[in-house]
Design a protein around this motif. Structure first.
Motif, PDB file in Angstrom:
ATOM      1  N   GLN B  92       3.159   8.380   3.693  1.00 29.41           N
ATOM      2  CA  GLN B  92       3.446   7.658   2.458  1.00 29.41           C
ATOM      3  C   GLN B  92       2.169   7.386   1.680  1.00 29.41           C
ATOM      4  O   GLN B  92       2.107   7.543   0.466  1.00 29.41           O
ATOM      5  CB  GLN B  92       4.143   6.332   2.787  1.00 29.41           C
ATOM      6  CG  GLN B  92       5.598   6.480   3.114  1.00 29.41           C
ATOM      7  CD  GLN B  92       6.399   6.915   1.914  1.00 29.41           C
ATOM      8  OE1 GLN B  92       6.666   8.097   1.728  1.00 29.41           O
ATOM      9  NE2 GLN B  92       6.760   5.980   1.058  1.00 29.41           N
ATOM     10  N   TRP B  93       1.146   6.975   2.398  1.00 27.80           N
ATOM     11  CA  TRP B  93      -0.109   6.607   1.747  1.00 27.80           C
ATOM     12  C   TRP B  93      -0.831   7.852   1.231  1.00 27.80           C
ATOM     13  O   TRP B  93      -1.257   7.901   0.098  1.00 27.80           O
ATOM     14  CB  TRP B  93      -0.977   5.842   2.752  1.00 27.80           C
ATOM     15  CG  TRP B  93      -2.405   5.721   2.331  1.00 27.80           C
ATOM     16  CD1 TRP B  93      -2.913   4.843   1.427  1.00 27.80           C
ATOM     17  CD2 TRP B  93      -3.496   6.517   2.795  1.00 27.80           C
ATOM     18  NE1 TRP B  93      -4.264   5.041   1.287  1.00 27.80           N
ATOM     19  CE2 TRP B  93      -4.650   6.066   2.115  1.00 27.80           C
ATOM     20  CE3 TRP B  93      -3.621   7.555   3.720  1.00 27.80           C
ATOM     21  CZ2 TRP B  93      -5.898   6.622   2.335  1.00 27.80           C
ATOM     22  CZ3 TRP B  93      -4.865   8.106   3.936  1.00 27.80           C
ATOM     23  CH2 TRP B  93      -5.997   7.645   3.246  1.00 27.80           C
ATOM     24  N   TRP B  94      -0.928   8.885   2.044  1.00 35.35           N
ATOM     25  CA  TRP B  94      -1.717  10.051   1.662  1.00 35.35           C
ATOM     26  C   TRP B  94      -1.059  10.825   0.527  1.00 35.35           C
ATOM     27  O   TRP B  94      -1.706  11.203  -0.444  1.00 35.35           O
ATOM     28  CB  TRP B  94      -1.913  10.960   2.885  1.00 35.35           C
ATOM     29  CG  TRP B  94      -2.863  12.081   2.605  1.00 35.35           C
ATOM     30  CD1 TRP B  94      -4.217  12.005   2.490  1.00 35.35           C
ATOM     31  CD2 TRP B  94      -2.515  13.450   2.363  1.00 35.35           C
ATOM     32  NE1 TRP B  94      -4.749  13.238   2.209  1.00 35.35           N
ATOM     33  CE2 TRP B  94      -3.730  14.137   2.130  1.00 35.35           C
ATOM     34  CE3 TRP B  94      -1.304  14.152   2.332  1.00 35.35           C
ATOM     35  CZ2 TRP B  94      -3.753  15.511   1.865  1.00 35.35           C
ATOM     36  CZ3 TRP B  94      -1.343  15.509   2.077  1.00 35.35           C
ATOM     37  CH2 TRP B  94      -2.551  16.182   1.839  1.00 35.35           C
ATOM     38  N   THR B  95       0.256  11.051   0.627  1.00 37.27           N
ATOM     39  CA  THR B  95       0.922  11.800  -0.432  1.00 37.27           C
ATOM     40  C   THR B  95       0.996  10.982  -1.715  1.00 37.27           C
ATOM     41  O   THR B  95       0.817  11.509  -2.813  1.00 37.27           O
ATOM     42  CB  THR B  95       2.348  12.199  -0.031  1.00 37.27           C
ATOM     43  OG1 THR B  95       3.041  11.018   0.364  1.00 37.27           O
ATOM     44  CG2 THR B  95       2.360  13.195   1.092  1.00 37.27           C
ATOM     45  N   GLY B  96       1.257   9.672  -1.593  1.00 36.95           N
ATOM     46  CA  GLY B  96       1.479   8.851  -2.776  1.00 36.95           C
ATOM     47  C   GLY B  96       0.200   8.432  -3.467  1.00 36.95           C
ATOM     48  O   GLY B  96       0.123   8.398  -4.697  1.00 36.95           O
ATOM     49  N   PRO B 108       2.864   0.481  -7.820  1.00 38.00           N
ATOM     50  CA  PRO B 108       1.660   0.880  -7.092  1.00 38.00           C
ATOM     51  C   PRO B 108       1.851   2.255  -6.438  1.00 38.00           C
ATOM     52  O   PRO B 108       2.971   2.632  -6.075  1.00 38.00           O
ATOM     53  CB  PRO B 108       1.495  -0.208  -6.032  1.00 38.00           C
ATOM     54  CG  PRO B 108       2.765  -0.979  -6.040  1.00 38.00           C
ATOM     55  CD  PRO B 108       3.425  -0.774  -7.337  1.00 38.00           C
ATOM     56  N   TYR B 109       0.730   2.982  -6.307  1.00 43.90           N
ATOM     57  CA  TYR B 109       0.833   4.303  -5.686  1.00 43.90           C
ATOM     58  C   TYR B 109       1.294   4.199  -4.249  1.00 43.90           C
ATOM     59  O   TYR B 109       2.063   5.008  -3.761  1.00 43.90           O
ATOM     60  CB  TYR B 109      -0.527   5.010  -5.742  1.00 43.90           C
ATOM     61  CG  TYR B 109      -0.948   5.350  -7.144  1.00 43.90           C
ATOM     62  CD1 TYR B 109      -0.127   6.124  -7.956  1.00 43.90           C
ATOM     63  CD2 TYR B 109      -2.148   4.882  -7.662  1.00 43.90           C
ATOM     64  CE1 TYR B 109      -0.492   6.437  -9.247  1.00 43.90           C
ATOM     65  CE2 TYR B 109      -2.527   5.184  -8.958  1.00 43.90           C
ATOM     66  CZ  TYR B 109      -1.696   5.967  -9.747  1.00 43.90           C
ATOM     67  OH  TYR B 109      -2.058   6.269 -11.024  1.00 43.90           O
ATOM     68  N   PHE B 110       0.751   3.198  -3.603  1.00 45.27           N
ATOM     69  CA  PHE B 110       1.213   2.967  -2.240  1.00 45.27           C
ATOM     70  C   PHE B 110       1.558   1.499  -2.085  1.00 45.27           C
ATOM     71  O   PHE B 110       0.768   0.622  -2.433  1.00 45.27           O
ATOM     72  CB  PHE B 110       0.134   3.336  -1.218  1.00 45.27           C
ATOM     73  CG  PHE B 110       0.518   2.957   0.189  1.00 45.27           C
ATOM     74  CD1 PHE B 110       1.467   3.699   0.875  1.00 45.27           C
ATOM     75  CD2 PHE B 110      -0.033   1.850   0.818  1.00 45.27           C
ATOM     76  CE1 PHE B 110       1.851   3.357   2.157  1.00 45.27           C
ATOM     77  CE2 PHE B 110       0.346   1.496   2.096  1.00 45.27           C
ATOM     78  CZ  PHE B 110       1.284   2.257   2.768  1.00 45.27           C
ATOM     79  N   SER B 115       7.953   2.050   1.437  1.00 43.62           N
ATOM     80  CA  SER B 115       7.537   2.928   2.527  1.00 43.62           C
ATOM     81  C   SER B 115       8.268   2.616   3.825  1.00 43.62           C
ATOM     82  O   SER B 115       8.292   3.446   4.734  1.00 43.62           O
ATOM     83  CB  SER B 115       6.037   2.800   2.767  1.00 43.62           C
ATOM     84  OG  SER B 115       5.347   3.089   1.581  1.00 43.62           O
ATOM     85  N   ILE B 116       8.817   1.412   3.913  1.00 48.18           N
ATOM     86  CA  ILE B 116       9.427   1.003   5.186  1.00 48.18           C
ATOM     87  C   ILE B 116      10.531   1.953   5.635  1.00 48.18           C
ATOM     88  O   ILE B 116      10.571   2.336   6.809  1.00 48.18           O
ATOM     89  CB  ILE B 116       9.896  -0.475   5.119  1.00 48.18           C
ATOM     90  CG1 ILE B 116       8.669  -1.366   5.255  1.00 48.18           C
ATOM     91  CG2 ILE B 116      10.914  -0.794   6.206  1.00 48.18           C
ATOM     92  CD1 ILE B 116       8.953  -2.833   5.298  1.00 48.18           C
ATOM     93  N   PRO B 117      11.448   2.401   4.748  1.00 49.34           N
ATOM     94  CA  PRO B 117      12.471   3.337   5.242  1.00 49.34           C
ATOM     95  C   PRO B 117      11.857   4.588   5.866  1.00 49.34           C
ATOM     96  O   PRO B 117      12.319   5.039   6.920  1.00 49.34           O
ATOM     97  CB  PRO B 117      13.282   3.666   3.993  1.00 49.34           C
ATOM     98  CG  PRO B 117      13.127   2.481   3.116  1.00 49.34           C
ATOM     99  CD  PRO B 117      11.735   1.987   3.368  1.00 49.34           C
TER     100      PRO B 117
END
Lengths: 419, 200
Positions: B92-96, B108-110, B115-117
């Motif tokens: 989630q963090w890297w792609t977003g 926010p981007y991340f 992201s929880i799901p």
């Protein structure tokens, strides 16, 4: 009704619609405690309630909202009991027969709760912003076009009609399920289980709809601009969770007094613990679903619900709710030994009931109080109403067999083991 | 030292080593699941530690009778769960936020909320996959070569045969004594399995 089962006189009817059948109960299942077991909670409840009523005079707005929170807690518990009994009948569950009487004794609390709702109905003007008529007057300064659009649903006569309908429906179902089960104790009529299932079949659908709408009316309309379609499920998750905790606590109380020691075994406690664990996760799932969808859509009339609960000190309360209603009970109850250790399960049941009350506090109080904080009357209303409810349950338990005698699945339930 | 450890681990998977004259095990057949269950109890009580049972379907309580204790599979599940959680968070963090940041209505981007799901689903997925993989590893599966397959009779273990094999390198093993012991606990048919490394 069978002629073996006699109706109570009209004064007692509110507490127990049928006369005591304790004499015909088997020794092992007879209530052997003293009258203290229901007089004690009644005494504590009455004392706390009197303290609460004092604040009706000194601080009516706080009294109304605190009372509403305590009362809604009792209502959700009783609704949870109704769901539990219905589901056990519909699934022909046998593990739960020995603990079913506790929920059955609980569900006849609907008429009592209807009586106890009088202060709420008297305080509607303080509690529910939408009852203010100037909101609907276009010439008034307070005119609110959003609420004016909701007026056909959110208006006092229709609210009262719905409120009455909920209690009539719930009380009718509770009366059927309660008296059928009590009748079975003295009258081994083989058609009773089928009758119980029949009530449960239409009862499940009706209870689901009425519970959902009741939660909209009683809790969600405190914040009349806000709406969440999942709110009824959220309410249900909490009520089913609390009935599990309540059943454990009543069973443990009976056990301490030496009752049902061999009937309600560790296996049953473990299953109650599993249900508790499951509904802790379910509650979190629903609560998070509601939160994430509102976060994502980012529509002002939806986000204000959470925004308000992150400000003015309410942020801490929101964090406590997340940790106390999910993180701590999740890890506390995840392991098998925890569910089979009665002290742990008992402690977590108290925890769950308290945090369930806190959940309602978190929903309701920010609509009335700008700044976060507890008030003595919040607790006295909770203890007072819950004490009365427990007293009524113990009173009914003391008047009948503690397990549904003659239930065809009773012996299977007694010998139930987890695999 | 290492070899001893590996051989110990293999025993927990039901894989045994041959003794000096290539004897692998004694295979005993039992009439029904109940007989096999009681035989397992007796074999364990007698002091044998390297043995395994084979049946066409799970027999309730057999793990207890064989003294297997609680399965360690939960640790695979836990490890897989943590791996999935870490991967989901990183994904989630890297792609977003790193590889392809797109501004979607000012969000926010991340952020942890949406992201929880993904984190949850990957936790469950990896936990489930690790459980299946761990189950296979701990059972020593797949096992295309097993000296017991030399026994024609053993094919019935997938149909209607109930077998118990005592490994030849068990400390208590002796060809004669073990054979007569297995007979005494109700074996209907006894076979000595030799492992020559190839089918003759």
């Amino acid at each position: 009704m069978s002629n073996m089962l006699k109706k109570s006189n009209s004064l007692l009817w509110l507490l127990d619609p049928v006369q005591s059948t304790a004499e015909s109960a088997e020794d092992a299942y007879r209530f052997s405690g003293s009258a203290r077991s229901w007089m004690l909670p009644a005494g504590i409840g009455a004392a706390a309630l009197i303290m609460t009523l004092v604040s009706w005079v000194t601080d009516p707005p706080r009294f109304y909202i605190s009372y509403l929170i305590g009362w809604t807690f009792c209502l959700s518990l009783t609704v949870g009991g109704l769901f539990f009994v219905i589901i056990q009948h519909l699934t022909k569950a046998y593990w739960s027969v020995v603990i079913r009487r506790i929920s059955e004794a609980l569900i006849w609390s609907f008429p009592l709760l209807a009586v106890l709702s009088i202060p709420i109905l008297l305080g509607m003007h303080d509690l529910y912003h939408w009852t203010h008529l100037e909101l609907y007057d276009p010439s008034s300064e307070a005119f609110d076009p959003i609420l004016a659009g909701k007026q056909s649903y959110l208006n006092t006569p229709f609210f009262l009609a719905r409120f009455a309908a909920y209690f009539l429906i719930w009380s009718y179902m509770a009366h059927r399920l309660y008296t059928l089960s009590i009748r079975q104790d003295v009258d081994p009529d083989p058609s009773i289980p089928a009758q119980q299932r029949k009530v449960s079949a239409w009862g499940l659908a009706v209870t689901a709809v009425t519970t959902s709408f009741a939660s909209f009316d009683i809790l969600m309309s405190l914040d009349p601009h806000w709406f969440s379609t999942i709110f009824g499920v959220y309410f249900f998750a909490g009520s089913f969770l609390s009935i599990m905790a309540f059943t454990v606590l009543i069973a443990l109380t009976l056990r301490r007094k030496g009752m049902l020691k061999d009937a309600i075994t560790l296996e049953h406690y473990q299953d109650l613990g599993k249900f508790m664990f499951g509904f802790i996760v379910f509650w979190a799932y629903i609560a998070f679903s509601q939160y994430m969808i509102i976060w994502y859509a980012n529509i002002p009339e939806e986000t204000m619900f959470y925004r308000h609960r992150f400000e003015h000190g309410w942020g801490l309360y929101s964090a406590v709710l997340l940790i106390g209603h999910f993180v701590i009970p999740f890890f506390a109850l995840i392991s098998r030994p925890a569910k089979r250790t009665l002290s742990v399960l008992g402690f977590m049941s108290v925890w769950v009931l308290c945090i369930h009350w806190f959940d309602f506090f978190w929903i309701a109080m920010p609509t009335q109080a700008e700044h976060a904080g507890f008030h003595l009357v919040d607790f006295t209303a909770f203890i007072g109403l819950f004490g009365i409810l427990v007293a009524a349950v113990m009173y009914r338990l003391s008047r009948h067999s503690l397990v549904p005698n003659n239930d065809p699945q009773l012996s299977e339930s007694l010998h139930f083991t987890n695999t | 030292m290492l070899q001893k450890l590996i051989s110990e681990i293999k025993v927990t998977m039901g894989i045994f080593e041959c003794d000096v004259d290539n004897t692998y095990a004694i295979l005993a057949e039992f009439a029904d699941p109940g007989a096999l269950y009681h035989a397992a109890l007796d074999v364990r009580e007698e002091g044998y530690r390297k043995f395994d049972t084979y049946s066409p379907f799970p027999i309730h309580g057999m793990d207890g009778a064989m003294g297997l204790g609680n399965s360690k599979i939960g640790f695979f599940t836990l490890g897989g769960g943590f791996m999935g959680l870490a991967l989901g968070t990183w994904l989630q963090w890297w792609t977003g936020a790193i590889d392809y940041p797109i501004n979607i209505s000012g969000k926010p981007y991340f952020a942890i909320e949406p992201s929880i799901p993904v984190m949850f689903e990957l936790t469950i997925l990896f936990a489930a996959l690790a459980t299946v993989a761990g189950m296979l590893v701990m059972n020593g599966l797949p096992r295309p070569y097993n000296p017991l397959f030399y026994s024609k009779n053993f094919q019935r273990a997938t149909d209607d045969g109930f077998f118990l094999a005592v490994a030849a390198n068990d400390g208590k093993f002796s060809l004669k004594a073990t054979e007569s012991f297995l007979k005494s606990v109700g074996a209907t048919h006894i076979e000595v399995i030799k492992d020559h490394g190839s089918a003759e």
